[in-house]
Design a protein around this motif. Structure first.
Motif, mmCIF file in Angstrom:
data_model
loop_
_atom_site.group_PDB
_atom_site.id
_atom_site.type_symbol
_atom_site.label_atom_id
_atom_site.label_comp_id
_atom_site.label_asym_id
_atom_site.label_seq_id
_atom_site.Cartn_x
_atom_site.Cartn_y
_atom_site.Cartn_z
ATOM 1 N N MET A 49 -1.967 -3.657 11.190
ATOM 2 C CA MET A 49 -2.170 -2.981 10.276
ATOM 3 C C MET A 49 -2.068 -1.611 10.641
ATOM 4 O O MET A 49 -2.944 -1.240 11.307
ATOM 5 N N SER A 50 -1.327 -1.173 9.325
ATOM 6 C CA SER A 50 -0.654 1.003 9.434
ATOM 7 C C SER A 50 -2.168 1.270 9.359
ATOM 8 O O SER A 50 -3.110 1.228 8.279
ATOM 9 N N TYR A 51 -2.727 2.202 10.110
ATOM 10 C CA TYR A 51 -3.141 3.334 10.089
ATOM 11 C C TYR A 51 -2.982 4.599 8.883
ATOM 12 O O TYR A 51 -3.856 5.505 8.739
ATOM 13 N N LEU A 52 -2.026 4.123 7.874
ATOM 14 C CA LEU A 52 -1.368 5.067 7.110
ATOM 15 C C LEU A 52 -1.646 4.934 5.636
ATOM 16 O O LEU A 52 -1.078 3.477 5.341
ATOM 17 N N LYS A 53 -2.727 5.204 5.659
ATOM 18 C CA LYS A 53 -3.014 3.972 4.315
ATOM 19 C C LYS A 53 -2.544 4.655 2.753
ATOM 20 O O LYS A 53 -2.292 3.864 1.428
ATOM 21 N N SER A 54 -0.973 5.536 2.881
ATOM 22 C CA SER A 54 0.049 5.538 1.565
ATOM 23 C C SER A 54 0.692 5.215 1.487
ATOM 24 O O SER A 54 1.633 4.118 0.949
ATOM 25 N N LEU A 55 1.051 3.442 2.900
ATOM 26 C CA LEU A 55 1.876 2.716 3.173
ATOM 27 C C LEU A 55 1.369 1.840 2.668
ATOM 28 O O LEU A 55 0.238 1.208 3.210
ATOM 29 N N PRO A 56 2.251 0.297 2.870
ATOM 30 C CA PRO A 56 1.464 -0.961 3.412
ATOM 31 C C PRO A 56 0.743 -1.219 4.425
ATOM 32 O O PRO A 56 1.284 -0.262 5.245
ATOM 33 N N ALA A 57 -0.173 -2.120 4.346
ATOM 34 C CA ALA A 57 -0.586 -2.871 5.423
ATOM 35 C C ALA A 57 0.028 -3.278 5.945
ATOM 36 O O ALA A 57 -0.037 -2.927 6.990
ATOM 37 N N GLU A 58 1.039 -3.858 6.074
ATOM 38 C CA GLU A 58 1.535 -4.435 6.745
ATOM 39 C C GLU A 58 3.046 -4.024 6.840
ATOM 40 O O GLU A 58 4.626 -4.151 6.779
ATOM 41 N N THR A 59 3.304 -2.488 7.123
ATOM 42 C CA THR A 59 3.923 -1.368 6.977
ATOM 43 C C THR A 59 5.026 -1.872 8.676
ATOM 44 O O THR A 59 4.715 -1.700 10.005
ATOM 45 N N THR A 60 6.088 -1.381 8.533
ATOM 46 C CA THR A 60 7.498 -1.802 9.461
ATOM 47 C C THR A 60 7.394 -0.229 10.024
ATOM 48 O O THR A 60 7.536 1.135 9.086
#
Length: 179
Positions: A1-12
């Protein structure tokens, strides 16, 4: 899960690059030069080095994608898993084995590199340019592994396959065009 909250949880990584295009362009330019530019190593051998370093670092995202890319360039299926598990017994070509040993040691214990480590690479038939290129690919993927792990980026097998084949076909310049 991405730690960047502005991006989707499943960020690539591509989504991270799109959100931060200025540094991404420079980083992808460096990838293109190191991974597809002129070198004693073929693109497949450089992808092998990248996947091996990522496996040593237990970076599943990069290891998965670059294993697919290396295999698309002709690296035998299963070779990378065997090399990461035990380089000494893996079915790795004798010419590339000391290069992988070198980048593995450089990844695990960089301050313990010695002239003997470099001499093993030279004894296998590689020149100084090859050692230089191997070190740069190793450094780049240690950087990328930390970026991916530090941002909490993950991918499943399907994404690794899609991304790995995209890298084989379009290179890193092709990835930059997607920004």
């Amino acid at each position: 899960m991405s730690y960047l909250k502005s991006l989707p949880a499943e960020t690539t990584l591509l989504q991270v690059f799109r959100a931060n295009p200025d540094p991404a362009r420079h980083l992808l330019d460096l990838h293109e030069v190191l991974m597809r530019g002129e070198s004693p190593f073929t693109p497949g051998e450089r992808e092998l080095i990248a996947a091996y370093v990522s496996g040593v670092n237990s970076c599943g995202y990069c290891h998965g994608i670059h294993t697919v890319t290396a295999e698309a360039f002709g690296v035998p299926e299963g070779l990378l898993a065997a090399a990461v598990a035990d380089l000494d017994t893996a079915p790795v070509d004798d010419k590339i084995r000391p290069v992988l040993a070198y980048v593995g040691k450089l990844t695990r214990t960089p301050s313990r590199m010695t002239e003997d480590d470099a001499e093993a690479v030279f004894a296998a038939g590689w020149d100084e340019r090859a050692l230089h290129d191997a070190v740069l690919v190793c450094a780049l993927f240690n950087f990328m592994n930390r970026m991916v792990e530090g941002l909490g980026i993950r991918a499943d097998e399907a994404y690794a396959s899609t991304s790995g084949l995209r890298l084989k076909d379009g290179g890193y310049a092709g990835l930059a065009a997607l920004l």
